[in-house]
Design an enzyme around this catalytic site. Structure first.
Site, PDB file in Angstrom:
ATOM      1  CD  GLN A 111      -3.262  -0.841   1.906  1.00  0.00           C
ATOM      2  OE1 GLN A 111      -3.094  -0.411   3.035  1.00  0.00           O
ATOM      3  NE2 GLN A 111      -4.442  -1.186   1.435  1.00  0.00           N
ATOM      4  CE  LYS A 160       1.219   1.207  11.236  1.00  0.00           C
ATOM      5  NZ  LYS A 160       0.823  -0.132  10.780  1.00  0.00           N
ATOM      6  CG  MET A 471     -24.139  18.995 -19.903  1.00  0.00           C
ATOM      7  SD  MET A 471     -25.218  20.393 -20.289  1.00  0.00           S
ATOM      8  CE  MET A 471     -25.258  21.243 -18.712  1.00  0.00           C
TER       9      MET A 471
HETATM   10  C1  LIG Z   1     -16.699  12.331 -13.024  1.00  0.00           C
HETATM   11  C2  LIG Z   1     -17.247  12.874 -14.296  1.00  0.00           C
HETATM   12  N1  LIG Z   1     -17.346  12.081 -15.384  1.00  0.00           N
HETATM   13  C3  LIG Z   1     -17.854  12.575 -16.533  1.00  0.00           C
HETATM   14  C4  LIG Z   1     -18.276  13.867 -16.627  1.00  0.00           C
HETATM   15  C5  LIG Z   1     -18.833  14.417 -17.942  1.00  0.00           C
HETATM   16  N2  LIG Z   1     -20.247  14.821 -17.784  1.00  0.00           N
HETATM   17  C6  LIG Z   1     -20.599  16.091 -17.570  1.00  0.00           C
HETATM   18  S1  LIG Z   1     -22.244  16.299 -17.378  1.00  0.00           S
HETATM   19  C7  LIG Z   1     -22.523  14.640 -17.614  1.00  0.00           C
HETATM   20  C8  LIG Z   1     -23.904  14.085 -17.574  1.00  0.00           C
HETATM   21  C9  LIG Z   1     -24.439  14.070 -16.211  1.00  0.00           C
HETATM   22  O1  LIG Z   1     -25.614  13.294 -16.212  1.00  0.00           O
HETATM   23  P1  LIG Z   1     -26.526  13.272 -14.927  1.00  0.00           P
HETATM   24  O2  LIG Z   1     -25.708  13.087 -13.706  1.00  0.00           O
HETATM   25  O3  LIG Z   1     -27.620  12.313 -15.119  1.00  0.00           O
HETATM   26  O4  LIG Z   1     -27.060  14.762 -14.854  1.00  0.00           O
HETATM   27  P2  LIG Z   1     -27.964  15.582 -15.901  1.00  0.00           P
HETATM   28  O5  LIG Z   1     -27.020  16.260 -16.861  1.00  0.00           O
HETATM   29  O6  LIG Z   1     -28.860  14.608 -16.567  1.00  0.00           O
HETATM   30  O7  LIG Z   1     -28.643  16.568 -15.036  1.00  0.00           O
HETATM   31  C10 LIG Z   1     -21.325  13.975 -17.838  1.00  0.00           C
HETATM   32  C11 LIG Z   1     -21.200  12.536 -18.118  1.00  0.00           C
HETATM   33  C12 LIG Z   1     -18.125  14.660 -15.475  1.00  0.00           C
HETATM   34  N3  LIG Z   1     -18.460  15.954 -15.450  1.00  0.00           N
HETATM   35  N4  LIG Z   1     -17.630  14.136 -14.324  1.00  0.00           N
END
Ligand SMILES: Cc1ncc(C[n+]2csc(CCOP(=O)(O)OP(=O)(O)O)c2C)c(N)n1
Lengths: 562, 176
Positions: A111, A160, A471
């Site tokens: 680790q 540690k 999004m």
């Molecule tokens: C950890 C992470 N992975 C990928 C993304 C890219 N990303 C931005 S918005 C989104 C969609 C988010 O979908 P959801 O949580 O269902 O929210 P909504 O947009 O539908 O409100 C993604 C995949 C990100 N911002 N963060």
């Protein structure tokens, strides 16, 4: 005293009351002494990323550094996304990670990982502590660095053997860091020139960022805007820094900002940005940003922000509050021509209002936000996740006071909202805390529900469930020719059953008529509640600026749909 | 935006820094340079007169960043005590080069004289090989190496430049 006891006492001396963490081999000596320090409340999380986001939410809600514990290797590495999130948004955190014994460092011990190397790009500073004598002074300095100047996360990696060894701690009060100059007095000649430029300008605009909130300078900002009569907007992270319903408010700027804000920025002859980085989400296409501005005044505590993205004509390197206070006496009422500018902005506000689809039979996310706002008015803390939900929560809620909107604006870390809301609730138990999330981001850290249940935290979870990565789906629809790729989330669990499995109340809402009843239920039920709002799967965020375009080219909610 | 004119936009920046000589400080400095998209062309570190403090001279290409970002970003590091972008200041820049060449007989004597003419010297020699050293400005190091190249260079070691602002413009007895 052992290094572990010195560490815990040092935390007490810093006024820490809550630690978010997870034990393991390399930090066990610390955990074995926790019981001897009853002033410290330790919150056992589900995942170390959750601990970092909780500490982040705690810090944003309280203004005091959040504290994280994690063990070596995977434990410490699990905090990295959380540290990066805090770093991008200048949030003070102190993360204490266990490291293998100093003699084992570099031997690929069990680790072991190079946590100093891994965390360096996402921390304001970090320390490897190999000697017990260094524990007390390093702790002192870490809190100072995390919370002074432009705040940020600091990581302390403690071997540690340094936790186990004993010494008489030196509670040194002085910090000797000749290379660290957190605060600058503003250059008064620049301040005076800025004030004069504000008075002279015909079409001035002020934009405020997170720096205004971090410096608690909202009153100063209002005073400057009112005295100089300058329309004022905020960034996504600055939401709340200027009251949304103030007559001079331009609401949110940037590539999902309001139409009247973007019009004002693109037509301004003077722009003053306070406590912000002027990043690509604010400017969209950089060369097209604020094309008519002849004067750009940049106020920021971090000298390296000056000219990083946009070269200012006048730079004021200082804490936002200090700078605005210095500016105030030099401001004079504007010329009569200012009235025309304000009228023009009012016209844009009428021509480009925030709009959404109302009549397609689906539950609209904006209706959920509006109903929620009616319930908690200007008091509740809203913690949003990332995606469409984040922008709906920023735009469809009237933030009239500072510090009520928390989100991961810089890093855009999905999974932020639930743990950050939990952290915010620990920091401000008297406040109502609402977590707004999409179902995609929610499942990324959903294991932290058990923390909310264990501590019976009044965190109300508003899940805006559109059965897709909203999004990304919108980007694919709007900017990638409608080719949908890997955005379908219909395989996710039934969230009411999930809530039940974790031991919290959950309900499902499908129609607007159910909103009052659902919010009644949430507010009436003590402890955490999850509401699975089945929203319109085609609801989009508007305005939006197409990728690569300038702010002038923002798209609005299509007419046929409204 | 009608942006103000920036006078000094040269990409290659010469920066001198006084840093706390903690373990890892070099990796912090080089990490910052990499992260911000700059590129190190030369980096020298050595002790100063003050215990616990080292002096660095960096020659850094600012990449796509604004030229003044090199100094500003490095200044954010807690262990950087003092930093100056001296690209535009009157300064002394020196680099040391050591070269092993195969040159013998008549030609060796001739070459040695030329090297001495540059202000360099012969450090060691055996039947087949000679080692010369030269310290000087970038240009004279380059022309020294130009002299060596046709002879057949076996090995080169260059220190990278160190810099110090010159006395011009300094007040007080030192500057007079
Ligand atoms: C950890 C992470 N992975 C990928 C993304 C890219 N990303 C931005 S918005 C989104 C969609 C988010 O979908 P959801 O949580 O269902 O929210 P909504 O947009 O539908 O409100 C993604 C995949 C990100 N911002 N963060």
């Amino acid at each position: 005293m052992t290094g572990a006891d010195i560490l815990l006492e040092a935390l007490e001396r810093e006024g820490v009351d809550t630690i978010f963490g997870y034990p393991g081999g390399a930090n066990l000596p610390i955990y074995q002494r926790l019981h001897a320090h009853p002033k410290l409340r330790h919150i056992l999380v589900g995942h170390e990323q959750g601990a970092a986001h909780m500490a982040d939410g705690y810090a944003r809600a309280s203004g005091r550094p959040g504290v994280v514990f994690a063990t070596s290797g995977p434990g410490a590495l699990n905090t990295i996304t959380g540290l990066a999130t805090a770093f991008m948004d200048s949030v003070p955190l102190v993360a204490v990670t266990g490291q293998v014994a100093s003699g084992m460092v570099g031997r690929d011990a069990f680790q072991e990982s190079d946590v100093i190397g891994c965390s360096q790009p996402v921390t304001k500073h970090n320390y490897l502590v190999t000697r017990v004598e260094d524990v007390a002074p390093v702790l002192k300095e870490a809190f100072y660095i995390a919370s002074s100047g432009r705040p940020g996360p600091v990581l302390i990696d403690i071997c540690k053997d340094a936790q186990q060894a004993e010494c008489e701690p030196a509670w040194e009060e002085r910090i000797q860091r000749p290379g660290y100059r957190p605060a600058f007095e503003p250059d008064l000649s620049q301040v005076e020139r800025a004030a004069a430029a504000l008075a002279r300008a015909e079409r001035p605009v002020i934009l405020a960022g997170h720096g205004v909130l971090l410096s608690s300078a909202e009153q100063e900002l209002i005073a400057v805007a009112e005295k100089a009569v300058v329309p004022t907007g905020t960034t996504l992270l600055g939401v709340g820094a200027f009251p949304v319903r103030h007559p001079l408010s331009l609401h949110m700027t940037g590539f999902m900002g309001t139409g009247w804000n973007l019009k004002a920025v693109q037509n301004a002859d003077l722009l003053m940005c306070v406590g912000m980085r002027v990043d690509d989400r604010v400017t969209a296409k950089l060369n097209d940003w604020a094309p008519r501005a002849e004067t750009f005044i940049h106020v920021d505590i971090d000298r390296s922000e000056m000219g990083k993205n946009v070269r200012p004509h006048l730079e004021v390197v200082a804490d936002a509050g200090t700078a605005l206070r210095a500016m105030l006496p030099h401001l004079v009422p504007p010329p009569a021509s200012r009235g025309a500018w304000l009228t023009q902005i009012d016209r844009w506000r009428e021509e480009h209002p925030l709009r959404y689809a109302k009549s397609n039979g689906h539950l609209q996310p904006q209706d959920v936000m509006i109903a929620m706002y009616e319930r908690c008015a200007d008091e509740a803390i809203v913690v949003a996740d990332v995606g469409q939900n984040q922008i709906w929560a920023a735009l469809w809620w009237n933030y009239l006071k500072p510090g009520l909107f928390i989100n991961s604006g810089g890093a855009g870390t999905m999974g932020f909202a639930l743990p950050a809301a939990i952290g915010a609730k620990f920091a401000r138990p008297e406040k109502a805390v609402w977590c707004v999330a999409g179902e995609g981001g929610f499942v990324m850290t959903a294991q932290e529900l058990s923390v909310a249940v264990k501590h019976q935290l009044d965190v109300k979870i508003v899940l805006l469930n559109n059965f897709c990565l909203g999004m990304v789906r919108q980007f694919q629809d709007d900017f990638y020719g409608g080719v949908r790729s890997e955005v379908d989330l219909r395989h996710l669990p039934d969230f009411v059953k999930l809530a039940d499995a974790y031991g919290l109340a959950g309900i499902k809402v499908e129609r607007a008529e159910q909103l009052p009843e659902a919010f009644d239920f949430a507010q009436r039920t003590p402890g955490p509640v999850l509401i699975d709002f089945r929203i319109d799967p085609s609801a989009n965020v508007y305005p939006i600026v197409p990728l690569g375009a300038g702010l002038n080219d923002f798209w609005e909610q299509p007419d046929d749909y409204a | 935006m009608i942006t103000p004119e920036v006078v000094d936009t040269r990409r290659l920046r010469v920066v001198t820094a006084i840093v706390q000589d903690h373990p890892g400080v070099l990796s912090r400095v080089s990490g910052m340079v990499r992260r911000r998209g700059f590129n190190i062309q030369g980096l020298t570190v050595g002790p100063t007169g003050v215990p616990g403090r080292s002096r660095m001279t960096l020659t850094v290409d600012a990449g796509h960043a604004e030229a003044d970002q090199v100094e500003k970003q490095l200044d954010r590091l807690i262990e950087v005590i003092e930093i100056r972008d001296v690209t535009d200041s009157p300064k002394l820049l020196r680099e040391l080069a050591i070269v092993k060449v195969s040159v013998t007989g008549e030609q060796r004597e001739q070459t040695t004289r030329e090297v001495q003419g540059f202000g360099g010297r012969l450090l060691a020699a055996n039947e087949a090989l000679v080692i010369y050293e030269l310290s000087g400005e970038f240009e004279s190091v380059e022309s020294f190496l130009g002299l060596m190249r046709p002879l057949g260079i076996v090995d080169i070691a260059r220190s990278g430049p160190v810099a110090m602002t010159s006395l011009a413009g300094l007040a007080g007895p030192e500057g007079e």
